[in-house]
Design a protein around this motif. Structure first.
Motif, PDB file in Angstrom:
ATOM      1  N   LYS A  18       0.826  -1.201   0.000  1.00  0.00           N
ATOM      2  CA  LYS A  18       0.000   0.000   0.000  1.00  0.00           C
ATOM      3  C   LYS A  18       0.861   1.252   0.000  1.00  0.00           C
ATOM      4  N   VAL A  19       0.433   2.211  -0.803  1.00  0.00           N
ATOM      5  CA  VAL A  19       1.107   3.500  -0.828  1.00  0.00           C
ATOM      6  C   VAL A  19       0.527   4.340   0.300  1.00  0.00           C
ATOM      7  N   GLU A  20       1.344   4.700   1.262  1.00  0.00           N
ATOM      8  CA  GLU A  20       0.872   5.457   2.418  1.00  0.00           C
ATOM      9  C   GLU A  20       0.907   6.954   2.122  1.00  0.00           C
ATOM     10  N   TRP A  21      -0.188   7.624   2.328  1.00  0.00           N
ATOM     11  CA  TRP A  21      -0.232   9.056   2.036  1.00  0.00           C
ATOM     12  C   TRP A  21       0.687   9.819   2.983  1.00  0.00           C
ATOM     13  N   ASN A  22       0.792   9.363   4.248  1.00  0.00           N
ATOM     14  CA  ASN A  22       1.634  10.094   5.195  1.00  0.00           C
ATOM     15  C   ASN A  22       3.122   9.931   4.878  1.00  0.00           C
ATOM     16  N   SER A  23       3.521   8.766   4.371  1.00  0.00           N
ATOM     17  CA  SER A  23       4.913   8.583   3.954  1.00  0.00           C
ATOM     18  C   SER A  23       5.210   9.416   2.710  1.00  0.00           C
ATOM     19  N   PHE A  24       4.274   9.416   1.768  1.00  0.00           N
ATOM     20  CA  PHE A  24       4.429  10.252   0.566  1.00  0.00           C
ATOM     21  C   PHE A  24       4.511  11.719   0.954  1.00  0.00           C
ATOM     22  N   PHE A  25       3.666  12.134   1.884  1.00  0.00           N
ATOM     23  CA  PHE A  25       3.638  13.520   2.349  1.00  0.00           C
ATOM     24  C   PHE A  25       4.970  13.892   2.990  1.00  0.00           C
ATOM     25  N   ARG A  26       5.469  13.037   3.892  1.00  0.00           N
ATOM     26  CA  ARG A  26       6.725  13.320   4.593  1.00  0.00           C
ATOM     27  C   ARG A  26       7.886  13.449   3.629  1.00  0.00           C
ATOM     28  N   PHE A  27       8.036  12.486   2.735  1.00  0.00           N
ATOM     29  CA  PHE A  27       9.160  12.507   1.803  1.00  0.00           C
ATOM     30  C   PHE A  27       9.059  13.691   0.842  1.00  0.00           C
ATOM     31  N   SER A  28       7.874  13.921   0.285  1.00  0.00           N
ATOM     32  CA  SER A  28       7.701  14.979  -0.706  1.00  0.00           C
ATOM     33  C   SER A  28       7.975  16.356  -0.114  1.00  0.00           C
ATOM     34  N   ILE A  29       7.486  16.593   1.102  1.00  0.00           N
ATOM     35  CA  ILE A  29       7.687  17.891   1.734  1.00  0.00           C
ATOM     36  C   ILE A  29       9.159  18.108   2.068  1.00  0.00           C
ATOM     37  N   ALA A  30       9.818  17.088   2.604  1.00  0.00           N
ATOM     38  CA  ALA A  30      11.235  17.211   2.946  1.00  0.00           C
ATOM     39  C   ALA A  30      12.077  17.456   1.690  1.00  0.00           C
ATOM     40  N   PHE A  31      11.796  16.706   0.627  1.00  0.00           N
ATOM     41  CA  PHE A  31      12.544  16.873  -0.619  1.00  0.00           C
ATOM     42  C   PHE A  31      12.257  18.234  -1.243  1.00  0.00           C
ATOM     43  N   TYR A  32      11.013  18.667  -1.148  1.00  0.00           N
ATOM     44  CA  TYR A  32      10.640  19.990  -1.642  1.00  0.00           C
ATOM     45  C   TYR A  32      11.438  21.083  -0.923  1.00  0.00           C
ATOM     46  N   LEU A 134       4.912  25.797   7.915  1.00  0.00           N
ATOM     47  CA  LEU A 134       3.713  25.260   8.549  1.00  0.00           C
ATOM     48  C   LEU A 134       3.512  23.796   8.181  1.00  0.00           C
ATOM     49  N   VAL A 135       3.750  23.462   6.909  1.00  0.00           N
ATOM     50  CA  VAL A 135       3.589  22.084   6.457  1.00  0.00           C
ATOM     51  C   VAL A 135       4.595  21.165   7.148  1.00  0.00           C
ATOM     52  N   LEU A 136       5.797  21.672   7.405  1.00  0.00           N
ATOM     53  CA  LEU A 136       6.783  20.874   8.149  1.00  0.00           C
ATOM     54  C   LEU A 136       6.284  20.557   9.549  1.00  0.00           C
ATOM     55  N   PHE A 137       5.516  21.468  10.126  1.00  0.00           N
ATOM     56  CA  PHE A 137       4.935  21.206  11.446  1.00  0.00           C
ATOM     57  C   PHE A 137       4.010  19.995  11.391  1.00  0.00           C
ATOM     58  N   TYR A 138       3.306  19.820  10.280  1.00  0.00           N
ATOM     59  CA  TYR A 138       2.439  18.655  10.133  1.00  0.00           C
ATOM     60  C   TYR A 138       3.246  17.357  10.171  1.00  0.00           C
ATOM     61  N   MET A 269       1.638  23.267  -3.623  1.00  0.00           N
ATOM     62  CA  MET A 269       0.193  23.043  -3.622  1.00  0.00           C
ATOM     63  C   MET A 269      -0.167  21.749  -4.342  1.00  0.00           C
ATOM     64  N   ILE A 270       0.559  21.422  -5.388  1.00  0.00           N
ATOM     65  CA  ILE A 270       0.312  20.161  -6.086  1.00  0.00           C
ATOM     66  C   ILE A 270       0.638  18.981  -5.179  1.00  0.00           C
ATOM     67  N   ILE A 271       1.746  19.061  -4.438  1.00  0.00           N
ATOM     68  CA  ILE A 271       2.118  18.000  -3.498  1.00  0.00           C
ATOM     69  C   ILE A 271       1.035  17.814  -2.439  1.00  0.00           C
ATOM     70  N   LEU A 272       0.530  18.917  -1.906  1.00  0.00           N
ATOM     71  CA  LEU A 272      -0.502  18.838  -0.873  1.00  0.00           C
ATOM     72  C   LEU A 272      -1.786  18.229  -1.419  1.00  0.00           C
ATOM     73  N   ASN A 273      -2.146  18.588  -2.631  1.00  0.00           N
ATOM     74  CA  ASN A 273      -3.352  18.021  -3.237  1.00  0.00           C
ATOM     75  C   ASN A 273      -3.207  16.523  -3.466  1.00  0.00           C
ATOM     76  N   LEU A 274      -2.048  16.102  -3.954  1.00  0.00           N
ATOM     77  CA  LEU A 274      -1.816  14.669  -4.169  1.00  0.00           C
ATOM     78  C   LEU A 274      -1.825  13.919  -2.836  1.00  0.00           C
ATOM     79  N   SER A 275      -1.245  14.518  -1.802  1.00  0.00           N
ATOM     80  CA  SER A 275      -1.187  13.876  -0.492  1.00  0.00           C
ATOM     81  C   SER A 275      -2.568  13.737   0.138  1.00  0.00           C
TER      82      SER A 275
END
Length: 301
Positions: A18-32, A134-138, A269-275
C-alpha cells in the motif's frame, strides 16, 4: 529458476503493498524543502549575510539574536559561519526526514531551522516558505509511516484513528485555503482582467501584456479560477467529482506557475493536493488490475 522469477513477480505486484499518504507527504515535503533551499543558495550571502535584500531589519533579529546568545555563553562563532551552520543543520535534518529516520526529532528540528531561516528573509522575497514551514509542522504531528527507516529499524503499529484525523486536518486546511482564496479573488476587481494574482495575500504582477487575447477571455479565465477555488471544498470531497476537480486544480496550478514563474508555491500546492486527495484514495486494484472491485480498500483508513 522459474519459482524464483515467479516469487519476484509476486513481490512486484503484491496487492497488499500500500502506498501510504503520510509517507508520501513526509518525503515529498522534505525533498521539496531541500530543493527550495538550493534554489536561492547562491543568494544566501546577499540575503542572510549582507542583508542587501532585506527591507525590514527586524526580520534578521532571529539569526542575529541566536548568534549573540551563543557568543555570550562561550561559542565565539563568526556570524557567517553561524548562518551556514544553521543551513547545513537544516539540510541534515531534512535528509533524515526524507529517509524517515528519527522522524519526530528530525521533523521538529527541520521545522525550527526553517522558521529561523524564514524569519530572517524578507517575506516578499520568499513568501511560500512560510507555508512550507507550517507544512513541516504537520510532519511532526502526523503519524509515522511504514515506508521509513524508523519502521525498518523497529516495526511499530500505526494508529489508524490518528492517521484518519490527520488526513481530515490536511484536507480541511486545503479546503479553507482554496475557499478563502477564491472569495478574496472574487472581491478583487483586478482578477477580471487577470492583471494581478494573489498568493497568500501577496500581489504578484504577471506579464500578460504580451498576450493578445480578447477581453472576454481574460475575464473568463479569471472567473474560472474563482469558481474552481470557491467550489473546491464541495467537489473535491464528493467521490464522483473528486478526480475531475483534482485534475482541474493541478492544471490550474500549472497554469499559474507558467504565468507567474512562482514555481515552488505551485509545486507545494500540487504535493498537498496529491497527499490529501490522490494517494489516500488509491485503490488496491490500481496497484493490481486483476483484483476485483469488491476487494478495493481506501489506503487512508
Amino acid at each position: 529458476m522459474m519459482n524464483d522469477k515467479t516469487e519476484s513477480m509476486k513481490l512486484l505486484h503484491n496487492p497488499s503493498l500500500k502506498v501510504e499518504w503520510n509517507s508520501f507527504f513526509r518525503f515529498s515535503i522534505a525533498f521539496y524543502c531541500i530543493l527550495s533551499l538550493f534554489s536561492f543558495w547562491e543568494d544566501i550571502p546577499r540575503i542572510l549575510l549582507q542583508n542587501d535584500l532585506v527591507s525590514d531589519t527586524s526580520r534578521v533579529s532571529v539569526l542575529s539574536s541566536l548568534h549573540s546568545y551563543l557568543a555570550k555563553y562561550g561559542f565565539p562563532l563568526l556570524f557567517d559561519d553561524f548562518v551556514y551552520l544553521v543551513i547545513y543543520a537544516y539540510l541534515f535534518m531534512l535528509g533524515l526526514l526524507c529517509l524517515g529516520a528519527f522522524t519526530r526529532i528530525s521533523a521538529l528540528f527541520a521545522f525550527l531551522f526553517s522558521l529561523i531561516i524564514t524569519k530572517s528573509i524578507n517575506g516578499a522575497l520568499y513568501e511560500p516558505n512560510y507555508f512550507a514551514t507550517l507544512v513541516l509542522f504537520y510532519c511532526i504531528i502526523f503519524p509515522r509511516g511504514k515506508f521509513s527507516m524508523d519502521y525498518y529499524i523497529k516495526e511499530f503499529e500505526i494508529n489508524k484513528t490518528l492517521l484518519k484525523w490527520s488526513l481530515y486536518l490536511l484536507q480541511a486546511h486545503l479546503c479553507f485555503i482554496y475557499l478563502f482564496s477564491g472569495i478574496g479573488k472574487s472581491l478583487n476587481i483586478d482578477w477580471q482582467n487577470l492583471s494581478a494574482l494573489s498568493v497568500n495575500n501577496f500581489e504578484i504582477q504577471i506579464p500578460l501584456s504580451s498576450l493578445i487575447l480578447p477581453d472576454f477571455l481574460y475575464t473568463g479565465i479569471g472567473l474560472f479560477v474563482i469558481i474552481v477555488e470557491i467550489f473546491y471544498p464541495v467537489f473535491i470531497n464528493y467521490s464522483k467529482t473528486r478526480k475531475l476537480w483534482l485534475i482541474i486544480t493541478i492544471i490550474l496550478h500549472i497554469f499559474i506557475i507558467g504565468f507567474t514563474r512562482f514555481y515552488f508555491f505551485g509545486v507545494l500546492m500540487i504535493i498537498l493536493n496529491l497527499s490529501a486527495y490522490y494517494i489516500p484514495f488509491l485503490k488496491n486494484n490500481d496497484l493490481d488490475p486483476d483484483l476485483d472491485e469488491e476487494s478495493e480498500e481506501q489506503l487512508a483508513y
